[in-house]
Design a protein around this motif. Structure first.
Motif, PDB file in Angstrom:
ATOM      1  N   LYS A   1       0.822  -1.205   0.000  1.00  0.00           N
ATOM      2  CA  LYS A   1       0.000   0.000   0.000  1.00  0.00           C
ATOM      3  C   LYS A   1       0.859   1.259   0.000  1.00  0.00           C
ATOM      4  CE  LYS A   1      -3.712  -2.480   2.320  1.00  0.00           C
ATOM      5  NZ  LYS A   1      -4.463  -2.696   3.581  1.00  0.00           N
ATOM      6  N   SER A   2       2.026   1.204   0.632  1.00  0.00           N
ATOM      7  CA  SER A   2       2.924   2.357   0.638  1.00  0.00           C
ATOM      8  C   SER A   2       3.455   2.640  -0.768  1.00  0.00           C
ATOM      9  CB  SER A   2       4.092   2.113   1.601  1.00  0.00           C
ATOM     10  OG  SER A   2       3.652   2.005   2.934  1.00  0.00           O
ATOM     11  N   ILE A   3       3.848   1.585  -1.479  1.00  0.00           N
ATOM     12  CA  ILE A   3       4.347   1.757  -2.847  1.00  0.00           C
ATOM     13  C   ILE A   3       3.234   2.279  -3.756  1.00  0.00           C
ATOM     14  CG2 ILE A   3       5.242   0.541  -4.869  1.00  0.00           C
ATOM     15  CD1 ILE A   3       6.747  -1.309  -2.958  1.00  0.00           C
ATOM     16  N   THR A   4       2.038   1.735  -3.586  1.00  0.00           N
ATOM     17  CA  THR A   4       0.905   2.201  -4.385  1.00  0.00           C
ATOM     18  C   THR A   4       0.645   3.684  -4.141  1.00  0.00           C
ATOM     19  OG1 THR A   4      -0.094   0.006  -4.226  1.00  0.00           O
ATOM     20  CG2 THR A   4      -1.520   1.807  -4.932  1.00  0.00           C
ATOM     21  N   SER A   5       0.645   4.088  -2.865  1.00  0.00           N
ATOM     22  CA  SER A   5       0.421   5.490  -2.528  1.00  0.00           C
ATOM     23  C   SER A   5       1.525   6.381  -3.076  1.00  0.00           C
ATOM     24  CB  SER A   5       0.330   5.658  -1.008  1.00  0.00           C
ATOM     25  OG  SER A   5      -0.787   4.963  -0.491  1.00  0.00           O
ATOM     26  N   ALA A   6       2.765   5.896  -3.008  1.00  0.00           N
ATOM     27  CA  ALA A   6       3.892   6.682  -3.512  1.00  0.00           C
ATOM     28  C   ALA A   6       3.757   6.923  -5.013  1.00  0.00           C
ATOM     29  CB  ALA A   6       5.204   5.971  -3.205  1.00  0.00           C
ATOM     30  N   LEU A   7       3.402   5.889  -5.756  1.00  0.00           N
ATOM     31  CA  LEU A   7       3.246   6.041  -7.206  1.00  0.00           C
ATOM     32  C   LEU A   7       2.140   7.032  -7.550  1.00  0.00           C
ATOM     33  CD1 LEU A   7       3.618   2.322  -8.387  1.00  0.00           C
ATOM     34  CD2 LEU A   7       5.247   4.194  -8.732  1.00  0.00           C
ATOM     35  N   LEU A   8       1.042   6.966  -6.810  1.00  0.00           N
ATOM     36  CA  LEU A   8      -0.081   7.834  -7.119  1.00  0.00           C
ATOM     37  C   LEU A   8       0.152   9.274  -6.666  1.00  0.00           C
ATOM     38  CD1 LEU A   8      -2.933   5.308  -6.384  1.00  0.00           C
ATOM     39  CD2 LEU A   8      -2.264   6.217  -8.598  1.00  0.00           C
TER      40      LEU A   8
ATOM     41  N   ARG B   1      10.417  19.034  -5.052  1.00  0.00           N
ATOM     42  CA  ARG B   1       9.014  19.056  -4.615  1.00  0.00           C
ATOM     43  C   ARG B   1       8.365  17.701  -4.880  1.00  0.00           C
ATOM     44  NH1 ARG B   1       4.279  22.837  -7.414  1.00  0.00           N
ATOM     45  NH2 ARG B   1       2.696  21.193  -7.464  1.00  0.00           N
ATOM     46  N   THR B   2       8.560  17.168  -6.079  1.00  0.00           N
ATOM     47  CA  THR B   2       7.968  15.878  -6.426  1.00  0.00           C
ATOM     48  C   THR B   2       8.499  14.767  -5.535  1.00  0.00           C
ATOM     49  OG1 THR B   2       7.735  16.568  -8.733  1.00  0.00           O
ATOM     50  CG2 THR B   2       7.640  14.206  -8.286  1.00  0.00           C
ATOM     51  N   LEU B   3       9.797  14.791  -5.256  1.00  0.00           N
ATOM     52  CA  LEU B   3      10.403  13.772  -4.403  1.00  0.00           C
ATOM     53  C   LEU B   3       9.819  13.803  -3.002  1.00  0.00           C
ATOM     54  CD1 LEU B   3      12.516  11.566  -3.905  1.00  0.00           C
ATOM     55  CD2 LEU B   3      14.179  13.386  -3.413  1.00  0.00           C
ATOM     56  N   LEU B   4       9.678  14.999  -2.427  1.00  0.00           N
ATOM     57  CA  LEU B   4       9.157  15.117  -1.069  1.00  0.00           C
ATOM     58  C   LEU B   4       7.678  14.715  -1.015  1.00  0.00           C
ATOM     59  CD1 LEU B   4      10.858  18.449   0.085  1.00  0.00           C
ATOM     60  CD2 LEU B   4      11.424  16.111   0.793  1.00  0.00           C
ATOM     61  N   PHE B   5       6.931  15.111  -2.033  1.00  0.00           N
ATOM     62  CA  PHE B   5       5.510  14.759  -2.083  1.00  0.00           C
ATOM     63  C   PHE B   5       5.351  13.241  -2.189  1.00  0.00           C
ATOM     64  CE2 PHE B   5       1.157  14.970  -3.898  1.00  0.00           C
ATOM     65  CZ  PHE B   5       0.602  15.871  -2.997  1.00  0.00           C
ATOM     66  N   THR B   6       6.200  12.625  -2.996  1.00  0.00           N
ATOM     67  CA  THR B   6       6.175  11.169  -3.155  1.00  0.00           C
ATOM     68  C   THR B   6       6.623  10.476  -1.877  1.00  0.00           C
ATOM     69  OG1 THR B   6       6.666  11.426  -5.511  1.00  0.00           O
ATOM     70  CG2 THR B   6       7.018   9.243  -4.543  1.00  0.00           C
ATOM     71  N   LEU B   7       7.608  11.037  -1.221  1.00  0.00           N
ATOM     72  CA  LEU B   7       8.099  10.465   0.036  1.00  0.00           C
ATOM     73  C   LEU B   7       7.000  10.430   1.087  1.00  0.00           C
ATOM     74  CD1 LEU B   7      10.526   9.400   1.670  1.00  0.00           C
ATOM     75  CD2 LEU B   7      11.028  11.775   2.287  1.00  0.00           C
TER      76      LEU B   7
ATOM     77  N   GLY C   1       0.363   5.856   2.748  1.00  0.00           N
ATOM     78  CA  GLY C   1       0.110   4.423   2.646  1.00  0.00           C
ATOM     79  C   GLY C   1      -0.012   3.729   3.994  1.00  0.00           C
ATOM     80  N   PRO C   2       1.000   3.828   4.876  1.00  0.00           N
ATOM     81  CA  PRO C   2       0.906   3.151   6.171  1.00  0.00           C
ATOM     82  C   PRO C   2      -0.240   3.663   7.041  1.00  0.00           C
ATOM     83  CG  PRO C   2       3.176   3.752   5.684  1.00  0.00           C
ATOM     84  CD  PRO C   2       2.334   4.416   4.651  1.00  0.00           C
ATOM     85  N   THR C   3      -0.451   4.988   7.039  1.00  0.00           N
ATOM     86  CA  THR C   3      -1.509   5.548   7.885  1.00  0.00           C
ATOM     87  C   THR C   3      -2.877   5.052   7.448  1.00  0.00           C
ATOM     88  OG1 THR C   3      -0.194   7.542   8.265  1.00  0.00           O
ATOM     89  CG2 THR C   3      -2.538   7.666   8.760  1.00  0.00           C
ATOM     90  N   LEU C   4      -3.131   5.079   6.135  1.00  0.00           N
ATOM     91  CA  LEU C   4      -4.428   4.615   5.655  1.00  0.00           C
ATOM     92  C   LEU C   4      -4.616   3.122   5.897  1.00  0.00           C
ATOM     93  CD1 LEU C   4      -4.925   6.547   2.298  1.00  0.00           C
ATOM     94  CD2 LEU C   4      -5.800   7.085   4.580  1.00  0.00           C
ATOM     95  N   HIS C   5      -3.527   2.357   5.792  1.00  0.00           N
ATOM     96  CA  HIS C   5      -3.632   0.917   6.071  1.00  0.00           C
ATOM     97  C   HIS C   5      -4.133   0.670   7.489  1.00  0.00           C
ATOM     98  CE1 HIS C   5      -2.567  -3.315   6.548  1.00  0.00           C
ATOM     99  NE2 HIS C   5      -1.893  -2.967   7.637  1.00  0.00           N
ATOM    100  N   PHE C   6      -3.465   1.270   8.458  1.00  0.00           N
ATOM    101  CA  PHE C   6      -3.822   1.014   9.851  1.00  0.00           C
ATOM    102  C   PHE C   6      -5.141   1.698  10.221  1.00  0.00           C
ATOM    103  CE2 PHE C   6       0.824   0.250  10.014  1.00  0.00           C
ATOM    104  CZ  PHE C   6       0.790  -1.045  10.518  1.00  0.00           C
ATOM    105  N   TRP C   7      -5.433   2.821   9.577  1.00  0.00           N
ATOM    106  CA  TRP C   7      -6.698   3.489   9.871  1.00  0.00           C
ATOM    107  C   TRP C   7      -7.875   2.665   9.374  1.00  0.00           C
ATOM    108  CZ3 TRP C   7      -9.724   6.203  12.618  1.00  0.00           C
ATOM    109  CH2 TRP C   7     -10.903   6.741  12.112  1.00  0.00           C
ATOM    110  N   TYR C   8      -7.825   2.189   8.135  1.00  0.00           N
ATOM    111  CA  TYR C   8      -8.923   1.386   7.607  1.00  0.00           C
ATOM    112  C   TYR C   8      -9.073   0.079   8.377  1.00  0.00           C
ATOM    113  CZ  TYR C   8      -9.508   4.413   3.508  1.00  0.00           C
ATOM    114  OH  TYR C   8      -9.762   5.459   2.683  1.00  0.00           O
TER     115      TYR C   8
END
Length: 288
Positions: free
Chosen positions: A130-137, A159-165, A172-179
């Motif tokens: 989920k983290s990789i998926t979120s990073a790509l999007l 800017r793009t690097l930080l936003f992707t980071l 990704g991790p936050t949404l995983h544990f939240w859901y």
């Protein structure tokens, strides 16, 4: 032989061969299975000759139908997240995420294979996947914002690097544990459970998460003194924009999509949200 016999007796009308596969009967697995189980031709009327039909023949046909249905199962799972899902808040129930791919040429296997691969990755490494998926999007969202919305003459790669980071390490991790927590916290099924999850997600979690995201992004960009002004300028409008986009979608997401696929489906809608968030996060702060 059995179908030919039944056709002779007038119990069924034999289907026309498929133009793509001349030797096929064209019977869909669901129709054939319903027919054998009594929902189809056996349910219309009884025929003495049918009563005397060999149980072995019926068993062979039944097994063949189930094999065909299993081959189509991958395609049904690929659409389950959008057509009703499984488990979760109701839906069809009973399907797992390991359905096989359909037969035929290679192109028909692509979508089921992708979802099967993604499901396997979720089972083995849920947070990382989920983290990789979120990073790509988030990466794609920021690029769309820079190139199409802001029409920048040159990409701001930092800017793009930080936003992707942040997409990888925070979203990704936050949404995983939240859901996951939300699914365990609200155990009601159906529309009531989906509505309660929606309230908790949009009116408690989202405002806090947006504030944290904006604060971290501004800080990572080396502008910690602008965190408070940025929140005063963008936080309320960002939360309102979030509600406008996410409330209708998240109700459907919580209602129909299995918990393990909720982040995946949400991230595709988040592509549009990432464009909005990137624009608001990088808009110049007007100091008053």
């Amino acid at each position: 032989m059995l179908l030919k016999t039944l056709s002779t007796l007038g119990a069924i009308t034999p289907p026309k061969p498929s133009p793509l596969h001349p030797n096929s009967t064209g019977i869909s697995p669901s129709f054939a299975r319903n027919s054998i189980s009594g929902i189809g031709f056996l349910g219309h009327h009884r025929n003495p000759l049918l009563d005397a039909a060999s149980p072995v023949a019926f068993g062979a046909v039944s097994r063949r139908v189930l094999e065909l249905e299993d081959k189509c199962r991958g395609f049904w799972i690929a659409n389950a997240a959008f057509d009703g899902g499984s488990g979760g808040d109701g839906g069809l129930g009973g399907w797992d995420a390991n359905g096989g791919s359909s037969g035929g040429d290679g192109s028909s296997d692509d979508v089921p294979s992708i979802f099967q691969w993604y499901s396997s990755a979720l089972d083995k490494h849920p947070v990382l996947t989920k983290s990789i998926t979120s990073a790509l999007l988030t990466l794609i969202g920021d690029l769309i914002c820079q190139l199409l919305i802001e029409q920048a003459s040159k990409l701001d790669l930092k800017r793009t690097l930080l936003f992707t980071l942040l997409g990888f390490g925070l979203v990704g991790p936050t949404l995983h544990f939240w859901y996951l927590s939300l699914s365990n916290l609200v155990t009601l099924n159906g529309g009531s459970g989906a509505f309660l999850r929606l309230l908790l997600d949009q009116f408690i979690f989202s405002p806090i998460f947006i504030g944290v995201f904006l604060s971290l992004l501004v800080t990572l960009e080396g502008r910690p003194s602008q965190v408070v002004p940025k929140l005063k300028q963008e936080w309320v409008s960002s939360v309102v924009a979030n509600w406008q986009l996410w409330i209708p979608f998240q109700f459907l997401n919580f209602r129909f999509v299995p918990q393990q696929f909720q982040v995946l489906v949400a991230n595709f809608v988040a592509l549009a949200w990432n464009v909005i968030l990137s624009f608001k996060a990088h808009r110049e702060v007007v100091l008053k």
